[in-house]
Enzyme design. Sequence first.
Site, short mmCIF file in Angstrom:
data_model
loop_
_atom_site.label_atom_id
_atom_site.label_comp_id
_atom_site.label_asym_id
_atom_site.label_seq_id
_atom_site.Cartn_x
_atom_site.Cartn_y
_atom_site.Cartn_z
N SER A 39 0.61 -1.13 0.02
CA SER A 39 -0.16 0.00 0.09
C SER A 39 0.83 1.24 -0.08
O SER A 39 1.82 1.50 -0.83
CB SER A 39 -0.95 0.13 1.14
OG SER A 39 -2.08 0.78 0.82
N ASP A 75 -9.70 -5.45 -4.22
CA ASP A 75 -9.22 -4.34 -3.55
C ASP A 75 -10.11 -3.15 -3.32
O ASP A 75 -9.96 -2.40 -4.44
CB ASP A 75 -7.68 -4.24 -3.64
CG ASP A 75 -7.12 -3.19 -2.83
OD1 ASP A 75 -7.69 -2.36 -2.30
OD2 ASP A 75 -5.71 -3.55 -2.82
N HIS A 122 -7.78 -5.90 0.24
CA HIS A 122 -6.30 -4.89 0.34
C HIS A 122 -5.45 -5.41 1.50
O HIS A 122 -4.36 -5.51 1.19
CB HIS A 122 -6.93 -3.59 0.77
CG HIS A 122 -5.54 -2.62 0.57
ND1 HIS A 122 -4.64 -2.48 -0.32
CD2 HIS A 122 -5.34 -1.81 1.70
CE1 HIS A 122 -4.10 -1.56 -0.09
NE2 HIS A 122 -4.11 -1.28 1.12
#
Length: 275
Positions: free
Chosen positions: A97, A226, A255
Amino acid sequence: MTTIKTKDGTNIFFKDWGPKDGQPIVFSHGWPLTADAWDAQMVFFAGKGFRTIAHDRRSHGRSDQVWDNNTMDQYADDLAELIEQLNLNDVILVGHSTGGGEVTRYIGRHGTARVAKVALIGAVPPLMLKTEANPGGLPIDVFDGIRKGTFDNRAQFFKDLTIPFYGYNRDGAVVSEAVRDDFVRQGLMGGLKGELDSIRAFSESDFNDDLKKFDKPTLVLHGDDDQIVPIDASAHSTVKIVKHAVLKVYEGADHGLTVTHQDRFNADLLDFING
């Protein structure tokens, strides 16, 4: 605590597990988490003979909470200082991320002389924000909402965020309240100002030029469900820029797949490293 001190005087906390003569894997965490998010990976890979290192981003976790310099450029420079002060070479960089942005900007600013391979997991590059040149991105209203939720009631916002983060709102999902609580615990360890600044850093940083500087084997791994970093504007775009990048898509994955698909992810990352 184990820390390095950066050139601007900020103490950065890090963990350093496994044999010191093993090939180093350096993990960069997502927002608003800490190095603890990588514990399972660090134990797994240290058990395979790798030296595993993860740090708390400035203003997150156990690192110093600073008022200024909570930017993607500074995150990348902090990562560079960690690698240089520990004198790491032949490094495998793994970023999830926001951490994927940190790793990408590191390569853009510091090159790949110390790097062997790169893995971007559910990562934010090339650009999260919707612009005229990036119509597939998310509108600024989304990130303004994240800022407001974080400012108004950080603990509740983080708890609510775990639902889409881990795909707990999908049919058949097995919800772990302990995982949700740990997400909040990690988020509340950081400083509010730095976490607010970080929202701009991960959402508005343009990584297109950084990605063009990749010249090492690169794994781009993403869940196609996601809900935090949609795959089309991230992974699918990244592999068009990074030459010879390998794209691995987890069908139906969320995610937080390093947690929800922990064993599969560890095995796939090991295959990439050994391949």
